[in-house]
Design an enzyme around this catalytic site. Sequence first.
Site, PDB file in Angstrom:
ATOM      1  N   GLU A   1       0.828  -1.216   0.000  1.00 43.39           N
ATOM      2  CA  GLU A   1       0.000   0.000   0.000  1.00 43.39           C
ATOM      3  C   GLU A   1       0.861   1.264   0.000  1.00 43.39           C
ATOM      4  O   GLU A   1       0.735   2.139   0.861  1.00 43.39           O
ATOM      5  CB  GLU A   1      -0.954  -0.017   1.194  1.00 43.39           C
TER       6      GLU A   1
ATOM      7  N   GLU B   1      -5.511  -8.411  -1.345  1.00 40.94           N
ATOM      8  CA  GLU B   1      -6.217  -8.303  -0.057  1.00 40.94           C
ATOM      9  C   GLU B   1      -7.675  -8.021  -0.342  1.00 40.94           C
ATOM     10  O   GLU B   1      -7.993  -7.183  -1.189  1.00 40.94           O
ATOM     11  CB  GLU B   1      -5.680  -7.142   0.799  1.00 40.94           C
TER      12      GLU B   1
HETATM   13  C1  BG6 Z   1      -4.537  -3.160   4.646  1.00 43.34           C
HETATM   14  C2  BG6 Z   1      -3.225  -3.649   5.139  1.00 43.34           C
HETATM   15  O1  BG6 Z   1      -4.504  -1.801   4.853  1.00 43.34           O
HETATM   16  O2  BG6 Z   1      -5.715  -3.557   5.280  1.00 43.34           O
HETATM   17  C3  BG6 Z   1      -3.292  -4.781   6.130  1.00 43.34           C
HETATM   18  O3  BG6 Z   1      -2.332  -3.937   4.100  1.00 43.34           O
HETATM   19  C4  BG6 Z   1      -4.498  -4.604   7.025  1.00 43.34           C
HETATM   20  O4  BG6 Z   1      -2.074  -4.808   6.808  1.00 43.34           O
HETATM   21  C5  BG6 Z   1      -5.743  -4.656   6.157  1.00 43.34           C
HETATM   22  O5  BG6 Z   1      -4.580  -5.509   8.058  1.00 43.34           O
HETATM   23  C6  BG6 Z   1      -7.056  -4.632   6.911  1.00 43.34           C
HETATM   24  O6  BG6 Z   1      -7.076  -3.560   7.798  1.00 43.34           O
HETATM   25  P1  BG6 Z   1      -7.404  -3.753   9.342  1.00 43.34           P
HETATM   26  O7  BG6 Z   1      -7.212  -2.418   9.902  1.00 43.34           O
HETATM   27  O8  BG6 Z   1      -8.811  -4.219   9.401  1.00 43.34           O
HETATM   28  O9  BG6 Z   1      -6.444  -4.744   9.852  1.00 43.34           O
END
Ligand code: BG6
Length: 474
Positions: A182, A372
Amino acid sequence: MSDFRVPENFLWGGAISANQAEGAYREGGRGISNIDLIPHGSSRMDVKLGKVSDPELQTDAFYPSHEAIDFYHHYKEDIALFAEMGFKMFRMSISWSRIFPKGIEEEPNREGIEFYRNVFTELRKYDIEPLVTMCHYDTPLYLEEVLGGWTNRQLVDAFEKYAKVIFEEYKGLVRYWLTFNEINSQLMMKNFVPNAPKQMLENAYAGLHNQFVASARAVKLAHEQYPEYVVGCMIAGMTTYPLTCDPQDVLRAQHKMQEDFYYSGDVMIRGHYPVFAKRMWREDGVSFEVPEEDLEILKEGRADFFSFSYYSTSCETTHTDAPKDGAGNLVLGYKNPYIQYSDWGWGMDADGLRYILNEIYGRYQVPIMIVENGLGAIDTVEADGSIHDDYRIAYLKDHVRAMSEAIDDGVELIAFTPWGCIDLVSASTGEMRKRYGFIYVDMDDDGNGSMERSRKDSFYWYKKVIASNGEELE
Ligand code: BG6
């Protein structure tokens, strides 16, 4: 729903990061990283905003990343469970401070090197392709605190050295790499700091530029010396819609997408800054200019594929000054009346995924990976140990459908690795109760639990999805 099929060689899998899963923060010669300093109740964004800068670890505070889910000691068991689901790809990151504890040593830490060799070898045993993020938010603390972080050009050299070592060590084990997780989040912090001080903005642009250069140098190195390697960029994905069809709203949404998303994508895939960059710098009042000597390296170090995270969408409008009420991963916007929101207030929008996939492919025409995606939710363990996470299944089902539609639209999508395929520490809140996994980990927000792993309903669902190559979603 079309009857188009996902390509046969599609890479189904899951994703985690070292700092949210590995733990063992002082084992195996590992050095301290910036993320190690985040106590329970604070977040990664607090680090970015300089709210967590205490260089001393406090003995009485609880730091969730120190033990995390102890992937360091459980990786064999975890990988066996991924294999049982049929994973073809597993996205993980290397903790830079496990390889170079301070980031400046002459020689790497052999124990750190061997740990990841063992993990990759274990994955290969099951024919699971590792997808390795070289820096997922965790930087050796020395580089941040003593050298001043990414505004210091020395970090570019330190990263290149780190890249050289891991590229050489993991030949034959790893093929797919991502440089920075990111990377665009450096600028997205503006979403959380209205009227950010000028120096903060100057640093954000300069630091991001140095990461672009570091990434480009790593890509160039891979292309020159390791032709089998494929190196991608990783951008925090989002879609910003105009809240109304007022052309002013449409322009504002377009502007937001340019700033938050395409600014970084253009540099990393096209190899040069976009035309709208100059206006951004001017409007933000920063004096940033791209150093002449970096133009060539950005061009030479263009990434091979585009990868992104996708959780939520939001809206922009000029019709109100009311505080923004729609949250999401690193974004703030107005709520969309047509979509549902998660328990953490993140907009859930599978159509937005199809939309952004089409936009990305139309703009860059390189292969795409969704690295993701998923739903952070509270799970309940029943008396018999089962976990009925139908909400997660519903979320993922919609997104897999949207993804298949995008493939049918002509998008060259090659991989899908949902986030937190095994429960891990949340990046934005430090919580354990915000769970994404197909695999449950018995650990709570205060660090209590047996660390035992168990299969949720979504585990069996995803196994079926992979086995049918995305055909069986019910
Ligand atoms: C992304 C990141 O921003 O979102 C992860 O690359 C992160 O590291 C994921 O865990 C989900 O966000 P969160 O805050 O729900 O863990």
